[in-house]
Design an enzyme around this catalytic site. Sequence first.
Site, short mmCIF file in Angstrom:
data_model
loop_
_atom_site.label_atom_id
_atom_site.label_comp_id
_atom_site.label_asym_id
_atom_site.label_seq_id
_atom_site.Cartn_x
_atom_site.Cartn_y
_atom_site.Cartn_z
N LEU A 145 39.98 40.34 31.01
CA LEU A 145 40.81 39.57 31.93
C LEU A 145 42.07 40.38 32.26
CD1 LEU A 145 40.69 36.00 30.30
CD2 LEU A 145 39.36 36.82 32.26
N ASP A 146 42.60 40.17 33.46
CA ASP A 146 43.84 40.83 33.85
C ASP A 146 45.01 40.32 33.01
OD1 ASP A 146 42.44 42.16 35.84
OD2 ASP A 146 42.95 40.69 37.38
N ALA A 147 46.12 41.07 33.03
CA ALA A 147 47.30 40.69 32.24
C ALA A 147 47.83 39.33 32.64
CB ALA A 147 48.39 41.75 32.41
N THR A 197 46.08 36.81 33.78
CA THR A 197 45.03 35.80 33.66
C THR A 197 44.94 35.34 32.21
OG1 THR A 197 43.77 36.81 35.47
CG2 THR A 197 42.58 35.31 34.02
N HIS A 232 38.72 42.62 39.95
CA HIS A 232 39.61 41.59 40.52
C HIS A 232 38.84 40.63 41.43
CE1 HIS A 232 42.97 43.57 38.74
NE2 HIS A 232 43.05 44.56 39.61
#
Length: 231
Positions: free
Chosen positions: A100-102, A104, A183
Amino acid sequence: MRLDKFICKSTHYTLADALILIERGRVVVNEAVVLEVSHQVHKNSVVTLDGALLTTRPFRYFVLHKPMDMICSNVDEKYPSVLNLLDVDQVTELHIAGRLDADTTGLVLVTDDGHWSFNLTSPKNRCEKVYQVRLSRPISSDAAKRFEDGILLQGESSLTLPAKLHIVDPYTVLLTLTEGRFHQVKRMFFAIGNRVKSLHRQRIGGLELDVDSGHWRSLTQAEVAALSAHA
């Protein structure tokens, strides 16, 4: 599994130690000395070190609730790694299955079973991931149909796989995906003229997130088996 990683998984030696042991001819695989660290060890391989049989430690499987401003990486970068939250031995052997992105939050799976995580995250296995998405604008009336038909993301030549969109309220939706492009969620909503304000993963396969933010637990054998069905 690579021979050097097999040694680390079977002992308390580091990768650097394993390299020295292998190069010095102290490791035997199926009755033959092996000098290549990248030699592949299989389930039925018999590996000895100085004549002692090596057996790998059992694989470990964790579910973790990723907070905001942490990264799904094995090392700290601009933000700290989520692995800092795990109070377990040999944490460096672990990796994240499905990042997961930072910015998220939500469900992250952590394991040292590379085969399991590779198959689980492979797009061909169509494992469902459910995200709660908060939007900057009201969701358009045709969004669900467009997501079901597939979206052509900027810079790509193929449509996204069919996705399910459930509208909770005009600014909140639940999105179910079976793939994980770069993304992807943010780019899908951008493609239909909207923007993601917050993103939270709440389910992978049949596993619902059930721990508080920043906390974790071991998966049960039944949960590992159920997720393995997707792998």
